[in-house]
Design a protein around this motif. Structure first.
Motif, mmCIF file in Angstrom:
data_model
loop_
_atom_site.group_PDB
_atom_site.id
_atom_site.type_symbol
_atom_site.label_atom_id
_atom_site.label_comp_id
_atom_site.label_asym_id
_atom_site.label_seq_id
_atom_site.Cartn_x
_atom_site.Cartn_y
_atom_site.Cartn_z
ATOM 1 N N GLU A 184 -9.950 56.966 -71.799
ATOM 2 C CA GLU A 184 -9.649 57.721 -70.584
ATOM 3 C C GLU A 184 -10.918 58.381 -70.036
ATOM 4 O O GLU A 184 -11.148 58.398 -68.813
ATOM 5 N N ILE A 185 -11.749 58.914 -70.918
ATOM 6 C CA ILE A 185 -13.019 59.505 -70.469
ATOM 7 C C ILE A 185 -13.901 58.432 -69.852
ATOM 8 O O ILE A 185 -14.548 58.645 -68.813
ATOM 9 N N LEU A 186 -13.928 57.253 -70.455
ATOM 10 C CA LEU A 186 -14.699 56.152 -69.881
ATOM 11 C C LEU A 186 -14.098 55.693 -68.554
ATOM 12 O O LEU A 186 -14.836 55.289 -67.637
ATOM 13 N N ARG A 187 -12.795 55.752 -68.428
ATOM 14 C CA ARG A 187 -12.175 55.405 -67.150
ATOM 15 C C ARG A 187 -12.650 56.339 -66.046
ATOM 16 O O ARG A 187 -12.892 55.925 -64.908
ATOM 17 N N ARG A 188 -12.842 57.628 -66.396
ATOM 18 C CA ARG A 188 -13.268 58.611 -65.399
ATOM 19 C C ARG A 188 -14.771 58.569 -65.125
ATOM 20 O O ARG A 188 -15.209 58.744 -63.988
ATOM 21 N N TYR A 189 -15.566 58.358 -66.185
ATOM 22 C CA TYR A 189 -17.022 58.498 -66.046
ATOM 23 C C TYR A 189 -17.767 57.175 -65.988
ATOM 24 O O TYR A 189 -18.931 57.141 -65.574
ATOM 25 N N GLY A 190 -17.127 56.085 -66.400
ATOM 26 C CA GLY A 190 -17.850 54.829 -66.443
ATOM 27 C C GLY A 190 -18.955 54.859 -67.482
ATOM 28 O O GLY A 190 -19.003 55.731 -68.354
ATOM 29 N N VAL A 191 -19.879 53.910 -67.407
ATOM 30 C CA VAL A 191 -20.950 53.817 -68.404
ATOM 31 C C VAL A 191 -22.217 54.542 -67.963
ATOM 32 O O VAL A 191 -23.239 54.459 -68.641
ATOM 33 N N ARG A 192 -22.152 55.273 -66.853
ATOM 34 C CA ARG A 192 -23.330 56.003 -66.374
ATOM 35 C C ARG A 192 -23.086 57.493 -66.200
ATOM 36 O O ARG A 192 -24.025 58.282 -66.207
ATOM 37 N N GLY A 193 -21.826 57.890 -66.059
ATOM 38 C CA GLY A 193 -21.525 59.261 -65.668
ATOM 39 C C GLY A 193 -21.841 60.317 -66.696
ATOM 40 O O GLY A 193 -21.915 61.509 -66.365
ATOM 41 N N GLY A 194 -22.041 59.919 -67.961
ATOM 42 C CA GLY A 194 -22.338 60.901 -68.995
ATOM 43 C C GLY A 194 -23.811 61.084 -69.285
ATOM 44 O O GLY A 194 -24.171 61.852 -70.186
ATOM 45 N N ARG A 195 -24.689 60.417 -68.538
ATOM 46 C CA ARG A 195 -26.120 60.495 -68.841
ATOM 47 C C ARG A 195 -26.620 61.932 -68.750
ATOM 48 O O ARG A 195 -26.303 62.661 -67.809
ATOM 49 N N GLY A 196 -27.392 62.315 -69.754
ATOM 50 C CA GLY A 196 -27.955 63.658 -69.787
ATOM 51 C C GLY A 196 -26.978 64.727 -70.217
ATOM 52 O O GLY A 196 -27.282 65.916 -70.103
ATOM 53 N N ALA A 197 -25.822 64.342 -70.749
ATOM 54 C CA ALA A 197 -24.778 65.322 -71.053
ATOM 55 C C ALA A 197 -24.297 65.202 -72.496
ATOM 56 O O ALA A 197 -24.382 64.157 -73.130
ATOM 57 N N VAL A 198 -23.768 66.321 -72.985
ATOM 58 C CA VAL A 198 -22.985 66.364 -74.217
ATOM 59 C C VAL A 198 -21.550 66.679 -73.820
ATOM 60 O O VAL A 198 -21.301 67.568 -73.002
ATOM 61 N N PHE A 199 -20.595 65.932 -74.376
ATOM 62 C CA PHE A 199 -19.183 66.241 -74.172
ATOM 63 C C PHE A 199 -18.728 67.131 -75.332
ATOM 64 O O PHE A 199 -18.763 66.713 -76.488
ATOM 65 N N GLU A 200 -18.326 68.360 -75.010
ATOM 66 C CA GLU A 200 -17.883 69.313 -76.028
ATOM 67 C C GLU A 200 -16.382 69.539 -75.886
ATOM 68 O O GLU A 200 -15.889 69.881 -74.806
ATOM 69 N N PHE A 201 -15.653 69.378 -76.978
ATOM 70 C CA PHE A 201 -14.195 69.383 -76.943
ATOM 71 C C PHE A 201 -13.625 70.708 -77.433
ATOM 72 O O PHE A 201 -14.135 71.314 -78.386
ATOM 73 N N TYR A 202 -12.566 71.141 -76.776
ATOM 74 C CA TYR A 202 -11.865 72.364 -77.165
ATOM 75 C C TYR A 202 -10.436 72.281 -76.626
ATOM 76 O O TYR A 202 -10.065 71.301 -75.976
ATOM 77 N N GLY A 203 -9.622 73.273 -76.926
ATOM 78 C CA GLY A 203 -8.277 73.319 -76.371
ATOM 79 C C GLY A 203 -7.187 73.235 -77.429
ATOM 80 O O GLY A 203 -7.434 72.871 -78.585
ATOM 81 N N PRO A 204 -5.961 73.560 -77.043
ATOM 82 C CA PRO A 204 -4.860 73.667 -78.012
ATOM 83 C C PRO A 204 -4.473 72.338 -78.656
ATOM 84 O O PRO A 204 -3.869 72.333 -79.731
#
Length: 660
Positions: A184-204
């Motif tokens: 789902e994250i890849l569906r939203r961001y594709g193979v370029r949208g995460g460049r230069g980023a860290v995905f940090e997870f939180y929540g219930p």
């Protein structure tokens, strides 16, 4: 450790980075240097990393833990693989690394089981090192030279990432899995949208995600172009470490309550459905239910992702009492010898075998095109992390990526099938894992007096990589090739048993570069004495293999011109002394053989210029390229690459020697 200025609330990512920060400030895009606690290397990238470490002239690794895993080149169709293994084993004995032999398991799963520790920083010569982010670590991949330099005590230098906060809410429905979350994250961001980023997870919703489930997400998040993923260290982490006999390594770690992120997204797990990535990109994601009727000829379960006990037990439970469709060839790969033993003792192995699955040894195998190459043009459904063209070992492949539940449902029907309508399954409970197996199989660091007498065995297949020349101020070259968007490092240093067997010899490896795009590329580059490579967006996506940068050095390439670059490959080019210049988005078409004249490039690097002008034959107007480099990257390039920069004293030796 640098203090948090003004006691601002920190993300977990920045908390961990701050613990390890040696130089720079935690401002996205600026140069920082960090001190790794752990180094992870695997054999396919390991020979180059090891040979470059030897070039540093250091007699022992300068980090608390360094582990070499043999998990890629294990087919041994001739003696080249064994030469590599003998070299790596004696290198580890000589310089103080630990060594995991062929067949013991895939690096990322073994490291998760045996060595991960919340709050620490692991740097790996493999892009999927990010897997360790599942237990509250900062875990990222890099090229072999950058890893060798860090292992030698010079720290790891990279642009500070921005942090994307991912809030998970809701609850996963039947047959929807962590693999579907990352798809789902890849569906939203594709193979370029995460460049230069860290995905940090939180929540219930985090509490319902096991450590192995988090590892699936952390492993595959790299396909967005991201630096890594970071999960908190919580009760799930404690349970995992306790199960592995390492409860003393647990430390609770979360972001501050009022931490702010550069960007935030929410994923409601209750709204997710089974997803599939269709050929030829992990970013081409569709709901399984919306996919046109797709018969399959092959299913492969398990690799560096989705080969945990839970993953294999899920597939076994769905297949129990049934057999795989007669049109489908199915393989299953456990992630480690520990997982293999656990599925045998629990009955999962028998369930899979009786259903007709072929059980493979715990190595990377079909994930990197070593064995189980699919039929040309026929759909192959895999629980892997990449489906780049040709990665499977078949040039005209059609690889789809999915969750274990989708793979199991499809194995029964012979076509890609949505598993959510099937009855809920109950997986077999696991016996306590054999945590002592790793201690039996993975070597210990040898005492100094023993190491001093060890001779590193380097067979004829192992040839030191070429050393680049400093960037010239007067570059006259022709366009060697013009390739499109999303070119992977596998296009430059291909996967598969034949090509990967010569990864320890750049001259031989070079013969395979761009063969999928232009079989004449190698000979033309040799005949012309080098040239310029032109490319589109996201050049160098995928694997961290620095061979994709070392081959151009060998072929005389000193400049790449692309519209944008993947993170690790861009750094590998800089480390290898190749300038990654940026084309304008409206750049004209360039033909093979066109002459480029670039005057003053070295001086432009030193002066901090943001652009450089290129005279191109047959073009009336010059082309302006962008020099998008940090100050530190400019210095490395001007020196002729990272190794030359280190030798010139360009980076201080940061770490104290590690006691034996």
């Amino acid at each position: 450790m640098k203090a948090n200025p003004r006691n601002m609330a920190d993300t977990l990512t920045y908390k961990i980075l701050r613990r390890h920060l040696i130089a720079g400030e935690l401002t996205p895009g600026t140069d920082i240097t960090v001190r790794p606690d752990q180094i992870l290397i695997e054999d396919a990238t390991g020979t180059m990393a090891a040979m470059q470490f030897e070039e540093l002239g250091i007699d022992t690794v300068q980090v608390p833990l360094a582990v070499m895993y043999v998990d890629h080149n294990v087919l041994q169709i001739d003696d080249k693989n064994m030469q590599d293994h003998r070299y790596l084993r004696t290198f580890c004995d000589k310089f103080g690394l630990r060594y995991s032999p062929a067949g013991h398991g895939i690096s990322h799963y073994i490291h998760l089981e045996r060595f991960t520790k919340p709050g620490e920083l692991v740097l790996g010569a493999d892009s999927h090192t990010s897997t360790a982010g599942a237990v509250g670590m900062f875990a990222t991949g890099a090229g072999g030279l950058e890893v060798a330099v860090a292992m030698g005590g010079y720290g790891f230098d990279f642009p500070c990432p921005r942090v994307i906060g991912v809030e998970l809410v809701g609850r996963l429905r039947n047959a929807v899995e962590p693999k579907d979350i990352v798809l789902e994250i890849l569906r939203r961001y594709g193979v370029r949208g995460g460049r230069g980023a860290v995905f940090e997870f939180y929540g219930p919703a985090l509490a319902q995600l096991s450590t192995s489930g988090r590892a699936t997400i952390a492993n595959m998040i790299i396909e967005t172009g991201a630096t890594t993923a970071v999960f908190p260290s919580d009760e799930q982490t404690r349970q995992w470490l306790t199960q592995q006999g390492r409860e003393e390594d647990f430390e609770p770690l979360t972001a501050d309550d009022d931490a702010t992120y550069d960007e935030t997204i929410e994923i409601d797990l209750s709204e997710l459905v089974p997803l599939v990535a269709v050929p030829h990109s992990p970013g081409n994601v569709l709901p399984v239910a919306e996919l046109p009727d797709t018969p399959i000829s092959q299913i492969c379960v398990g690799s560096s992702v989705n080969s945990s006990y839970d993953d294999l037990a899920t597939v076994a439970a769905a297949l129990r009492g049934h057999t795989v469709h007669p049109r489908v060839a199915m393989t299953v790969t456990p992630g480690s010898r520990q997982i293999l033993r656990t599925i045998v003792e629990s009955g999962v192995y028998q369930d899979l075998m009786q259903a007709g699955a072929r059980m493979l040894e715990p190595v990377c195998g079909p994930c990197v095109g070593i064995g189980q190459a699919p039929l040309q043009g026929a759909a192959s459904l895999r629980t892997f992390n990449r489906n780049f063209p040709g990665r499977s070992g078949t040039a005209e492949d059609q690889v789809y990526l999915c969750s274990p539940s989708t793979a199991a449902a499809s194995a029964l029907t012979g076509r890609i099938t949505d598993p959510s309508d099937r009855p809920a399954i109950e997986i077999r409970p696991a016996q306590a894992p054999d945590t002592g197996m790793h201690d039996l199989m993975i070597t210990d660091r040898l005492p100094d007096d023993v190491r001093a007498g060890i001779v590193v065995e380097r067979g004829p297949n192992l040839v030191s990589p070429p050393l680049p020349e400093p960037v010239s101020d007067n570059l006259q070259a022709r366009v060697l090739i013009n390739v499109g968007d999303d070119i992977s490092t596998g296009d430059m240093a291909p996967d598969g048993a034949i090509a990967m067997s010569v990864w320890s010899n750049i001259a031989l490896c070079a013969k395979f570069m761009f063969t999928r795009h232009d079989p004449n590329f190698h000979d033309r580059a040799r005949e012309w004495g080098g040239g310029v490579i032109v490319a589109g967006d996201n050049y160098g996506q995928g694997s961290s293999r620095e061979h994709a940068a070392l081959i151009p050095v060998y072929l005389g390439v000193r400049v790449i011109a692309a519209k944008s670059y993947a993170r690790i490959h861009r750094r590998n080019l800089i480390a290898a002394g190749i300038a990654p210049l940026v084309l304008p988005t409206d750049a004209p078409a360039f033909d093979v053989g066109q002459h480029w004249s670039i005057i003053g490039l070295r001086q432009a690097l030193l002066d901090g210029n943001e652009t450089i002008t290129v005279e191109v034959s047959d073009h009336v107007e010059p082309i302006t390229l962008t020099i998008d480099l940090t100050a530190g990257e400019r210095t490395v390039l001007a020196a002729g690459g990272l190794l030359a920069h280190i030798r010139e004293g360009g980076r201080a030796h940061l770490l104290e020697p590690v006691p034996a």
